[in-house]
Write a protein that holds these residues in place. Structure first.
Motif, short mmCIF file in Angstrom:
data_model
loop_
_atom_site.label_atom_id
_atom_site.label_comp_id
_atom_site.label_asym_id
_atom_site.label_seq_id
_atom_site.Cartn_x
_atom_site.Cartn_y
_atom_site.Cartn_z
N ARG A 1 -34.07 37.01 41.00
CA ARG A 1 -33.64 36.36 42.25
C ARG A 1 -34.43 35.06 42.49
NH1 ARG A 1 -29.39 35.85 45.59
NH2 ARG A 1 -30.16 34.83 47.45
N GLU A 2 -35.74 35.10 42.24
CA GLU A 2 -36.57 33.91 42.44
C GLU A 2 -36.17 32.81 41.46
OE1 GLU A 2 -38.82 31.70 44.54
OE2 GLU A 2 -39.08 33.84 44.94
N SER A 3 -35.85 33.20 40.25
CA SER A 3 -35.41 32.23 39.24
C SER A 3 -34.08 31.59 39.66
CB SER A 3 -35.26 32.92 37.89
OG SER A 3 -34.84 32.02 36.92
N TYR A 4 -33.16 32.40 40.16
CA TYR A 4 -31.89 31.88 40.64
C TYR A 4 -32.09 30.93 41.82
CZ TYR A 4 -27.32 31.67 42.84
OH TYR A 4 -26.16 31.20 43.41
N ASP A 5 -32.94 31.32 42.76
CA ASP A 5 -33.21 30.47 43.93
C ASP A 5 -33.83 29.15 43.51
OD1 ASP A 5 -32.19 32.42 45.58
OD2 ASP A 5 -34.16 33.17 46.22
N ARG A 6 -34.70 29.18 42.51
CA ARG A 6 -35.34 27.95 42.01
C ARG A 6 -34.29 27.00 41.43
NH1 ARG A 6 -40.09 25.85 39.66
NH2 ARG A 6 -39.68 24.68 37.78
N VAL A 7 -33.41 27.53 40.61
CA VAL A 7 -32.36 26.70 40.01
C VAL A 7 -31.45 26.14 41.09
CG1 VAL A 7 -30.35 26.73 38.48
CG2 VAL A 7 -32.46 27.86 37.78
N PHE A 8 -31.10 26.95 42.08
CA PHE A 8 -30.26 26.48 43.17
C PHE A 8 -30.92 25.34 43.93
CE2 PHE A 8 -29.02 26.56 47.65
CZ PHE A 8 -27.66 26.33 47.52
N ARG A 9 -32.22 25.51 44.25
CA ARG A 9 -32.95 24.45 44.98
C ARG A 9 -33.00 23.17 44.16
NH1 ARG A 9 -36.46 28.81 46.08
NH2 ARG A 9 -37.90 28.05 44.47
#
Length: 109
Positions: free
Chosen positions: A46-54
């Motif tokens: 989830r943190e990896s996905y949020d990072r890519v989204f940001r």
């Protein structure tokens, strides 16, 4: 000392503008270092996905020469370090591995 430097740090963070694009401080760490690459693989999904989204969102805003709407700016209390502790752990593991790899075994006489 902390109380006197905290307003200065917040002002600097505001001037840099990364929060206005929705980024966290750790999103600005250069990814080409080997320890950072290892740390990125250890992030929760989830943190990896949020990072890519940001990152994608900030890139899009940069291309359009705009900031996010003010209600979407990252708040200072939400700007937590999520990658730095993992990078420190990876660096510690690498240094420990280097110590063990350079260990010289001497035979008792």
């Amino acid at each position: 000392m902390y109380k006197s430097l905290k307003p200065l740090a917040n002002a600097y963070a505001h001037i840099t503008g990364y929060r206005q694009h929705g980024l966290r401080y750790d999103d600005l760490i250069i990814e080409e270092r080997e320890d950072v690459q290892k740390a990125l693989t250890r992030l929760p999904q989830r943190e990896s996905y949020d990072r890519v989204f940001r990152m994608k969102q900030a890139f899009q805003q940069s291309v359009l020469h705009r900031e996010l709407p003010k209600d979407q700016w990252l708040k200072p209390e939400d700007d937590t370090r999520y990658l730095a502790p993992i990078i420190e752990q990876v660096a510690k593991e690498d240094s420990e591995r280097a110590e063990w790899d350079s260990l010289v075994v001497e035979k008792k006489k």
